[in-house]
Design a protein around this motif. Structure first.
Motif, short mmCIF file in Angstrom:
data_model
loop_
_atom_site.label_atom_id
_atom_site.label_comp_id
_atom_site.label_asym_id
_atom_site.label_seq_id
_atom_site.Cartn_x
_atom_site.Cartn_y
_atom_site.Cartn_z
N CYS A 165 48.13 5.57 -54.57
CA CYS A 165 48.33 6.50 -55.55
C CYS A 165 46.79 6.57 -56.25
O CYS A 165 46.26 5.64 -56.59
N SER A 166 46.68 7.82 -56.57
CA SER A 166 45.16 8.02 -56.99
C SER A 166 44.75 7.14 -58.44
O SER A 166 43.57 7.14 -58.72
N PHE A 167 45.89 7.01 -59.30
CA PHE A 167 45.51 6.54 -60.58
C PHE A 167 46.00 5.07 -60.94
O PHE A 167 45.92 4.60 -61.60
N CYS A 168 45.97 4.42 -59.72
CA CYS A 168 46.31 2.92 -59.66
C CYS A 168 45.34 2.09 -59.06
O CYS A 168 44.77 2.38 -58.00
N SER A 169 45.13 1.08 -59.85
CA SER A 169 43.82 0.16 -59.35
C SER A 169 44.49 -0.86 -58.32
O SER A 169 43.58 -0.96 -57.51
N HIS A 186 55.59 11.25 -62.28
CA HIS A 186 54.32 11.44 -62.82
C HIS A 186 53.62 13.02 -62.52
O HIS A 186 52.58 13.24 -62.98
N ALA A 187 54.74 13.81 -61.93
CA ALA A 187 54.18 15.30 -61.69
C ALA A 187 55.56 16.21 -61.57
O ALA A 187 56.28 15.63 -60.97
N PRO A 188 55.45 17.06 -62.05
CA PRO A 188 56.78 18.16 -62.02
C PRO A 188 56.59 19.09 -60.66
O PRO A 188 57.85 19.68 -60.28
N THR A 189 55.46 19.17 -60.01
CA THR A 189 55.59 19.89 -58.76
C THR A 189 54.95 19.20 -57.61
O THR A 189 54.21 18.20 -57.77
N ASP A 190 55.48 19.63 -56.37
CA ASP A 190 54.87 18.91 -55.27
C ASP A 190 53.51 19.08 -55.06
O ASP A 190 52.88 17.94 -54.61
N GLU A 191 52.96 20.00 -55.29
CA GLU A 191 51.55 20.22 -55.23
C GLU A 191 50.78 19.08 -55.81
O GLU A 191 49.99 18.34 -55.33
N LEU A 192 51.25 19.03 -57.19
CA LEU A 192 50.54 17.87 -58.02
C LEU A 192 50.64 16.65 -57.67
O LEU A 192 50.05 15.74 -57.26
N ARG A 193 52.29 16.32 -57.20
CA ARG A 193 52.41 14.96 -56.87
C ARG A 193 51.88 14.61 -55.70
O ARG A 193 51.63 13.26 -55.33
N ASN A 194 51.79 15.53 -54.79
CA ASN A 194 50.81 15.02 -53.41
C ASN A 194 49.65 14.45 -53.57
O ASN A 194 49.40 13.53 -52.82
N GLU A 195 49.01 14.96 -54.52
CA GLU A 195 47.62 14.50 -55.14
C GLU A 195 47.72 13.19 -55.79
O GLU A 195 47.09 12.11 -55.32
N LEU A 196 48.73 13.16 -56.59
CA LEU A 196 48.75 11.57 -57.19
C LEU A 196 49.56 10.57 -56.80
O LEU A 196 49.09 9.43 -56.76
N VAL A 197 50.69 11.00 -56.10
CA VAL A 197 51.36 10.15 -55.11
C VAL A 197 51.72 10.49 -53.85
O VAL A 197 52.48 11.53 -53.38
N LYS A 203 55.77 13.08 -47.68
CA LYS A 203 56.94 12.47 -46.75
C LYS A 203 58.17 12.89 -47.49
O LYS A 203 59.07 13.27 -46.96
N TYR A 204 58.14 12.29 -48.74
CA TYR A 204 59.43 12.15 -49.59
C TYR A 204 59.54 13.21 -50.69
O TYR A 204 59.21 12.66 -51.98
N PRO A 205 59.35 14.58 -50.62
CA PRO A 205 59.38 15.51 -51.85
C PRO A 205 60.20 15.50 -52.93
O PRO A 205 61.16 14.75 -52.83
N ILE A 206 59.86 15.90 -54.21
CA ILE A 206 60.30 15.99 -55.36
C ILE A 206 62.06 16.18 -55.24
O ILE A 206 63.00 15.34 -55.60
N LYS A 207 62.34 17.28 -54.53
CA LYS A 207 63.65 17.74 -54.56
C LYS A 207 64.88 16.77 -53.76
O LYS A 207 65.60 16.23 -54.50
N GLN A 208 64.09 16.24 -52.56
CA GLN A 208 64.89 15.36 -51.84
C GLN A 208 65.06 13.99 -52.65
O GLN A 208 66.05 13.27 -52.79
N LEU A 209 63.87 13.60 -53.11
CA LEU A 209 63.84 12.41 -54.02
C LEU A 209 64.98 12.40 -55.18
O LEU A 209 65.79 11.38 -55.47
N LEU A 210 64.98 13.33 -56.04
CA LEU A 210 65.75 13.49 -56.85
C LEU A 210 67.16 13.56 -56.62
O LEU A 210 68.10 12.92 -57.29
#
Ligand code: SAH
Length: 367
Positions: free
Chosen positions: A119-123, A224-235, A240-247
């Motif tokens: 994850c791009s924002f996690c130390s 952390h993000a409402p869209t797959d495009e942004l979430r792909n970047e952050l997480v 592999k497991y996009p938002i819709k399936q995850l929810l």
């Protein structure tokens, strides 16, 4: 892990311990006795287990041990938060944090040495990954924290809640995490209720599905993000497991469990995921899901380019969600003066993914 040859009794949950004793030719109820000594009594010495026969104690001494992580450092924050650096083997250390609040005491524990996700924002992500923690190393964090706090007069409150929000992705260390949870909830061990134990996950869908029949601890999901495009970047796991399936998997997890909601964690990153428009998108995405939202102000760490959203921006974001009927809480940053806040845990990881080396190489290439 050839450092230790004896069986660590902390690696067994009740069922495991009962099997262990019956295979030794002992009665299964020895398991409850030993669990009580270890977890309720804080005992790590077989001689103190006075309701076991002398011969059984000798046998246990010869073949087993009660091995807990070892405290390397203990730091106290001005706000009462405590952070421990714990050695789990000769090369690796993890971190565990206790957060006292007026109505509870929460222990934030680690499930892996480092983390394999990036994850791009996690130390923790920057540290790379070494290995899964054993059951004993997970439950041992409660044991050690309890013990350490007995020596601090200010901390009269026991651990009432446990969250898997330290280092690592708990659902990628499935068996050991489930056994440790069993111990947390066992009446002869820590006796915590399922509402007081929370797994936080980036969203490993198959593991979520496996978890449902085994336990019904509380679930927090790092969205952390409402869209797959942004979430792909952050997480990146989102690819592999996009938002819709995850929810859908989240909804399935809480279905049937009365009055349960999934907590969605949302780190507030300035100019990245914090606009009112993104809040409205989030409302749409979470429609129909029994959800609560936890906004986490981003905690910076050396080398990051992200910045935390302003308070005004966080408040506006929260208001949009609240007006749409979503229960939203902004998490208070705790223990940041000792780098104990969310995403600041780093421990000491012998990186096996070469992520640290790659990252350093990338950086020198850029300069
Ligand atoms: N692997 C698990 C546990 C991670 S830590 C998971 O992904 O849920 C617990 C929470 O802290 C997660 O929501 C994580 O995304 C968040 N977090 C990570 N880095 C952070 C940072 N720098 N600032 C604030 N929150 C952060």
């Amino acid at each position: 892990m050839t450092e230790h040859t004896k069986v660590n009794l902390l690696d067994f949950d009740r069922q495991g311990l009962e099997t262990f004793f019956t295979e030794m030719g002992e009665k299964a109820f020895r398991a409850s006795q030993v669990l009580k000594w270890i977890y309720q009594g804080g005992v790590d010495n077989f001689d103190d287990m006075t309701n076991l026969s002398k011969s059984l104690r000798e046998l246990l001494k010869q073949n087993t041990e009660i091995r807990t992580p070892e405290i390397v450092t203990q730091q106290l924050s001005d706000d009462g938060t405590i952070k421990w650096l714990l050695r789990v083997d000769s090369g690796n250390c993890i971190e565990t944090v206790f957060i006292p609040e007026s109505d509870r005491g929460t222990l934030c524990i680690s499930s892996q040495v480092g983390c394999a996700l990036d994850c791009s924002f996690c130390s923790t992500a920057q540290q790379g990954f070494n290995r899964n923690l054993s059951t004993g190393e997970i439950i041992g964090q409660l044991w050690v924290a309890n013990k350490a706090m007995q020596c601090l007069p200010r901390y009269d409150r026991v651990i009432s809640n446990v969250v898997f929000m330290g280092m690592g992705e708990p659902l990628l260390n499935f068996e050991n995490v489930v056994s440790a949870i069993n111990l947390m909830m066992d009446d002869n061990a820590y006796g915590l209720s399922k509402r007081r134990v929370t797994i936080s996950t980036s969203g490993v869908i198959p593991a979520l599905q496996r978890l449902k029949p085994l336990t019904d601890v509380s679930l927090a999901v790092s969205l952390h993000a409402p869209t797959d495009e942004l979430r792909n970047e952050l997480v990146p796991l989102n690819k592999k497991y996009p938002i819709k399936q995850l929810l859908a998997a989240c909804k399935d997890y809480v279905e049937g469990a009365a009055r349960r909601k999934v907590t969605f964690e949302y780190v507030m990153l300035e100019g990245v995921n914090d606009s009112p428009e993104q809040a409205r998108q989030l409302v749409k995405v979470l429609k129909g899901i029994p959800a609560k939202v936890n906004l986490i102000p981003f905690n910076p760490f050396p080398g990051t380019n992200y910045r935390v959203s302003s308070q005004a921006r966080i408040d506006t974001f929260r208001d949009v969600l609240m007006q749409a009927g979503l229960i939203t809480v902004t998490r208070k940053t705790r223990g940041d003066d000792i780098d104990a806040a969310c995403g600041q845990l780093a421990g000491k990881v012998l990186d096996r993914t070469k992520r640290q080396t790659r990252r350093n190489a990338d950086e020198s290439f850029r300069t």
